[in-house]
Design a protein around this motif. Structure first.
Motif, PDB file in Angstrom:
ATOM      1  N   GLU A 122      36.369  19.418   2.771  1.00  0.00           N
ATOM      2  CA  GLU A 122      35.453  18.465   2.163  1.00  0.00           C
ATOM      3  C   GLU A 122      35.362  18.699   0.651  1.00  0.00           C
ATOM      4  OE1 GLU A 122      32.613  15.295   3.379  1.00  0.00           O
ATOM      5  OE2 GLU A 122      34.384  16.268   4.208  1.00  0.00           O
ATOM      6  N   THR A 123      35.282  19.961   0.251  1.00  0.00           N
ATOM      7  CA  THR A 123      35.202  20.275  -1.177  1.00  0.00           C
ATOM      8  C   THR A 123      36.483  19.893  -1.892  1.00  0.00           C
ATOM      9  OG1 THR A 123      33.704  22.112  -0.681  1.00  0.00           O
ATOM     10  CG2 THR A 123      34.759  22.120  -2.840  1.00  0.00           C
ATOM     11  N   ALA A 124      37.630  20.084  -1.229  1.00  0.00           N
ATOM     12  CA  ALA A 124      38.907  19.685  -1.838  1.00  0.00           C
ATOM     13  C   ALA A 124      38.953  18.182  -2.072  1.00  0.00           C
ATOM     14  CB  ALA A 124      40.067  20.122  -0.955  1.00  0.00           C
ATOM     15  N   GLN A 145      45.672  19.592  -5.288  1.00  0.00           N
ATOM     16  CA  GLN A 145      46.921  19.325  -5.995  1.00  0.00           C
ATOM     17  C   GLN A 145      47.800  18.363  -5.207  1.00  0.00           C
ATOM     18  OE1 GLN A 145      48.458  23.272  -6.520  1.00  0.00           O
ATOM     19  NE2 GLN A 145      47.290  23.672  -8.384  1.00  0.00           N
ATOM     20  N   GLU A 146      47.881  18.561  -3.890  1.00  0.00           N
ATOM     21  CA  GLU A 146      48.696  17.675  -3.058  1.00  0.00           C
ATOM     22  C   GLU A 146      48.153  16.251  -3.069  1.00  0.00           C
ATOM     23  OE1 GLU A 146      48.691  19.559   0.726  1.00  0.00           O
ATOM     24  OE2 GLU A 146      50.247  21.021   0.197  1.00  0.00           O
ATOM     25  N   ALA A 190      48.779  14.636  -6.528  1.00  0.00           N
ATOM     26  CA  ALA A 190      50.192  14.289  -6.756  1.00  0.00           C
ATOM     27  C   ALA A 190      50.523  12.921  -6.183  1.00  0.00           C
ATOM     28  CB  ALA A 190      51.091  15.358  -6.148  1.00  0.00           C
ATOM     29  N   GLU A 191      49.819  12.521  -5.115  1.00  0.00           N
ATOM     30  CA  GLU A 191      50.037  11.202  -4.534  1.00  0.00           C
ATOM     31  C   GLU A 191      49.509  10.105  -5.456  1.00  0.00           C
ATOM     32  OE1 GLU A 191      48.095  11.372  -0.804  1.00  0.00           O
ATOM     33  OE2 GLU A 191      49.405  12.936   0.023  1.00  0.00           O
ATOM     34  N   VAL A 192      48.531  10.436  -6.296  1.00  0.00           N
ATOM     35  CA  VAL A 192      47.956   9.458  -7.226  1.00  0.00           C
ATOM     36  C   VAL A 192      48.718   9.457  -8.549  1.00  0.00           C
ATOM     37  CG1 VAL A 192      45.861   8.791  -8.483  1.00  0.00           C
ATOM     38  CG2 VAL A 192      45.692   9.754  -6.177  1.00  0.00           C
ATOM     39  N   ASP A 193      48.902  10.652  -9.113  1.00  0.00           N
ATOM     40  CA  ASP A 193      49.553  10.802 -10.413  1.00  0.00           C
ATOM     41  C   ASP A 193      50.021  12.249 -10.519  1.00  0.00           C
ATOM     42  OD1 ASP A 193      50.295  11.135 -13.051  1.00  0.00           O
ATOM     43  OD2 ASP A 193      48.596  10.031 -13.884  1.00  0.00           O
ATOM     44  N   ARG A 194      51.324  12.437 -10.603  1.00  0.00           N
ATOM     45  CA  ARG A 194      51.857  13.798 -10.599  1.00  0.00           C
ATOM     46  C   ARG A 194      51.313  14.641 -11.745  1.00  0.00           C
ATOM     47  NH1 ARG A 194      55.574  15.414  -7.242  1.00  0.00           N
ATOM     48  NH2 ARG A 194      56.681  13.909  -5.930  1.00  0.00           N
ATOM     49  N   SER A 195      51.014  14.020 -12.868  1.00  0.00           N
ATOM     50  CA  SER A 195      50.504  14.784 -14.005  1.00  0.00           C
ATOM     51  C   SER A 195      49.121  15.344 -13.724  1.00  0.00           C
ATOM     52  CB  SER A 195      50.462  13.901 -15.255  1.00  0.00           C
ATOM     53  OG  SER A 195      49.524  12.845 -15.090  1.00  0.00           O
TER      54      SER A 195
END
Length: 881
Positions: A331-333, A364-365, A368-373
């Motif tokens: 949930e926090t992630a 991070q995972e 990355a699906e939204v914007d790798r940067s």
């Protein structure tokens, strides 16, 4: 745990009520000003709007159980005392600060007057500037001496990260002063080639109590010029020095004062704390000096929106068919991901190192699906990283390169992370003081802030998110320490004698307990009296007698098997649960599997892997009676005191699906047990007493467990200890007593004197325990009575009414004095480190974890503990002999 239903005055934490970390007020500065220039900070998204975005959608909105709004507060300015050097004031103005807050000016006045002072104001209230301005002014005076070092200052921080952060702040502020101020960090990360320069030339040395104890004081002749010119000692985050750890630090400071006096200096102590009850009393006990309190916070505060968040139930089922709530980690992630996408700078505080790595990895995972940067702008921060990794992360956070950070309490203390908009707290951190400390990391410079407490799936967190008054209507806990504890004092007397022979005049500095201890240390062959002084008699270093943090052995190195690269370290006490064979180990977003754990060489070999699960160690704890020193009849029951051995062994580990917590399987482990020989008080009851108390076998375990928790929570009122210094085990049938038994033991090798004091005051102690449970208005038990923030069994089973009836029956037979005189019983050093039991000492709140089988008969408890030990443990004390 705070017992908030006791009569007024019984608990010293029941002071003036405040929902902020400030519990007392002080006089205004003599030169108060009313003008308030506006803060020159950019406008940010109001915290209420940020929360609305997080709760968008019907499923999210229902997860917020309560929202607390703390209104903004305007600041009150003053002017600096006229004795501050003009160059220092000019440097402060270059930083954009025209006038100090009233509490800063008042603290500076006391420092210039030679009064030791504690600044106990809220997070981000400018405490650093309050002590830095008089310190820099005095150092500037000293730079005009012939040797260029006519004045020096020592800064003590509980963590290396805080000391490094403060060095950055000092360098920035003192840059216009040129080489007149020469700050330098002196700790375990300082290269050997730099250490000599620090000793000879630095005039503002930043270190920690560990290095002061083991490095600086034993080598004081090499520090003679520094100590001779020492004018100020700054003790930052002084509320962290509590319990046995705080008692050790108090004696380290007395050793420092003694050496300073020998070199002709008498430094003024400047202390800072954002969360403290009765700060002047605690600071005086820590330093051994009278301390003036400045606690009227005159800084502005932006609006704080504090939300309590309960993750939803899932369709999955756990052990014994119990419904599974979504984990606080997952949930926090998710929340951290959403905040980063909104460009909201955030920190997520997690109770375990593994939890911090998991949250970072999941975020991070998702990013990355939204914007790798965006994935590169989230990281984990925890203890055990290499020094260069910690410094890089601190710099990236400070510069704004990082938008999100998942951190353990290693980042909780006053590192300047200005610019944060939100704080996520994954699981109740164990105390209200720590909760407010973490929440205060956001909203600096008078900006609004959002704090979210995400509940773990355990009874204590569940209670708190549905009873917000337990968090918001109670003051922070008191800081408890006892420098006169003979188990703490004895090794420091030896260390002091090794530094300089101890004289009769010196003993007054270390406290009244010295008179009784000196003959014992002579009898043990540790000290020898020659003429008018005591001398250290052995070849080994006397400072090694006291392990002030109680790490329990050298850290285990985590090494990548294929390359031989050192990834980091794990505390020895956490190695069995964190890097056992088969464990999933996370390091800076990368996943590793532990292939082997070599305990003899303290090395864990790991390899890169990507398993779809995390691992949770399960262990057993048993307690056995070694020697019963005293037994007192309490009617049919018995009150006993003596030596015990607590044995802990990790026996298996569970594989759990990362996001759901679903159990995928269990694997056995063959790890050696760890033992702790210590001192304990215990009491037993008979079958007839159980019948009289109307306690049947079904609720016996819960009644004993509840009484154990409550008695541990009340013992600090009688034994001057911290809850994390003691442990407990309750057993329906113990093999040594053959009766239902409750043990409360010192969580330190050889004992620390707490169980002994519990025995002496047992009648009063257990009477207060019964009253605290009975007077609590809750129905079935809560954190204010029988739930524990550090229960390794997840506060199961507990039976409130059974505990009241059980204690009532036990106390019927209690004698009037509650105990008898006990002979002095200092045990030798035990092998191994600390242990984890049902209510374990030393490690702070248990990192994650759920219960499985509760308390088994025969003295063994089976429990699960997720991740490694929590950061910043109180630690153990080495006995005198």
């Amino acid at each position: 745990m705070a017992f908030n239903h006791l009569p007024a005055g019984v608990h010293d934490a029941l002071g003036p009520l405040s929902v902020t970390p400030v519990t007392h007020s002080g006089p205004m500065a003599k030169n108060h000003r009313s003008d308030r220039p506006p803060a020159g900070t950019a406008e940010r998204t109001p915290p209420g709007i940020v929360l609305d975005r997080l709760t968008a959608g019907p499923s999210r909105a229902s997860r917020v159980t309560h929202t607390e709004h703390l209104p903004p507060r305007e600041g009150r300015h003053a002017v600096w005392p006229d004795r501050i050097r003009a160059e220092v004031l000019a440097a402060v103005r270059e930083c954009g600060i025209e006038h100090p807050w009233a509490h800063q000016a008042l603290a500076a006045e006391h420092a210039l007057d030679g009064d030791s002072v504690v600044v106990a104001t809220g997070t981000a209230s400018g405490k650093s500037l309050a002590y830095l301005v008089p310190v820099l002014s005095r150092l500037l005076d000293g730079s005009e001496a012939p040797n260029g070092r006519g004045a020096t200052a020592l800064y003590l921080a509980p963590t290396k990260a805080l000391a490094a952060d403060q060095r950055r702040s000092v360098r920035e502020l003192s840059q216009p002063l040129g080489t007149a101020v020469r700050p330098a960090v002196y700790d375990g990360d300082t290269p050997p080639e730099e250490r000599e320069w620090v000793r000879q030339y630095a005039n503002y040395v930043l270190t920690n109590p560990d290095m002061l104890h083991r490095g600086i004081l034993p080598s004081h002749p090499r520090w003679a010029s520094f100590l001779r010119a020492l004018k100020y000692v700054v003790i930052d985050e002084c509320h962290t020095y509590r319990g046995v750890f705080g008692s050790h630090v108090a004696q380290v400071l007395r050793r420092l004062r003694r050496l300073c006096a020998r070199y002709g200096s008498s430094p003024v102590f400047l202390l800072a704390s954002a969360t403290a009850a009765d700060p002047a009393v605690a600071a005086g006990r820590l330093t051994g000096l009278p301390v003036v309190e400045v606690a009227d916070d005159a800084s502005p505060r932006g609006e704080l929106v504090f939300a309590l968040w309960e993750p939803p139930l899932t369709e999955l089922h756990g052990e014994k068919g119990a419904p599974v709530r979504r984990t606080a980690t997952a949930e926090t992630a998710d929340l951290l991901t959403d905040l980063v996408v909104q460009d909201v700078r955030s920190v997520a505080f997690v109770r375990s190192r593994r939890g911090a790595e998991l949250i970072s990895l999941i975020a991070q995972e998702r990013l990355a699906e939204v914007d790798r940067s965006l994935a590169r702008r989230v990281a984990a921060y925890r203890g055990g990283y290499l020094p260069e990794e910690r410094r890089a992360l601190e710099g990236a956070l400070h510069s704004g390169e990082l938008l999100g950070l998942a951190a353990t309490t290693a980042l909780e203390l006053g590192i300047d992370v200005s610019g944060l908009d939100a704080v996520l707290i994954a699981g109740y951190p164990g105390t209200r003081a720590s909760l407010w400390q973490q929440a205060g990391r956001a909203g600096r410079a008078g900006q609004g802030a959002l704090a979210v407490l995400v509940a773990r799936d355990d009874p204590l967190d569940t209670f708190l998110v549905h009873h917000p008054e337990a968090l918001f209507d109670q003051p922070v806990e008191s800081t408890v320490l006892d420098p006169d504890n003979p188990y703490v004092l004895a090794p420091h007397l030896c260390a002091a004698a090794a530094e300089l022979p101890l004289t009769e005049e010196d003993l007054a500095l270390f406290g009244p307990a010295c008179a009784a201890l000196m003959p014992q240390l002579e009898d043990a062959g540790l000290l020898r009296r020659r003429r008018k002084a005591w001398h250290w008699t052995r070849r080994e270093r006397a400072a090694d007698l006291a392990d002030i943090r109680g790490q329990g052995g050298r850290p285990v190195q985590v090494v990548e098997e294929g390359t031989g690269r050192l990834l980091g370290t794990v505390d020895a006490g956490a190695a069995h649960t964190g890097v056992h064979e088969g464990a999933v180990h996370l390091h800076q977003g990368r996943t590793y599997l532990v292939r082997s754990l070599d305990l003899e060489d303290s090395v864990a070999l790991v390899e890169r892997a990507d398993p779809p699960y995390s691992t949770v160690a399960r262990d057993t704890t048993s307690i056995s009676v070694l020697e019963k020193d005293v037994e007192v009849p309490w009617g049919e029951g018995r009150l006993c005191y003596g030596s015990v051995e607590v044995t802990n062994q990790v026996v298996s580990y569970l594989r759990r699906r990362v996001l759901t917590g679903e159990v995928l399987g269990e694997s056995k482990l063959d790890l050696p047990p760890r033992t702790l020989r210590t001192r304990a008080v215990w009491w037993t009851v008979t079958e007839d007493q159980l019948d009289a108390a109307r306690i049947n076998p079904e609720n016996l375990g819960g009644a004993l467990h509840a009484a154990e928790h409550a008695s541990i929570g009340l013992l600090p009122l009688f034994a001057t200890c911290d809850r994390w210094d003691i442990g407990g085990v309750s057993v329906p049938l113990h093999p040594d007593t053959l009766l239902p038994t409750v043990f409360v033991y010192d969580g330190h090798p050889g004992g620390a004197g707490f169980a002994e004091r519990a025995f002496h005051t047992a009648r009063e102690w257990l009477t207060a325990t019964r009253e605290a449970i009975a007077s609590c208005e809750c129905e079935a038990g809560c954190p204010s009575c029988i739930q524990s923030p550090k229960c390794g069994n997840g506060n199961e089973p507990l039976h409130k009414r059974g505990a009241v009836r059980l204690l009532t029956e036990l106390l019927r037979g209690a004698p009037g004095d509650g105990g008898t005189a006990i002979r002095d019983t200092a045990s030798g050093r035990a092998t191994g480190g600390g242990t984890v039991s049902e209510d374990p000492p030393g490690a702070g709140p248990v990192s994650g974890g759920t219960t499985s089988e509760g308390t088994a008969s025969g003295g063994t408890a089976v429990c699960g503990a997720e991740g490694g030990a929590a950061e910043g443990s109180a630690g153990a004390v080495s006995p005198a002999g």
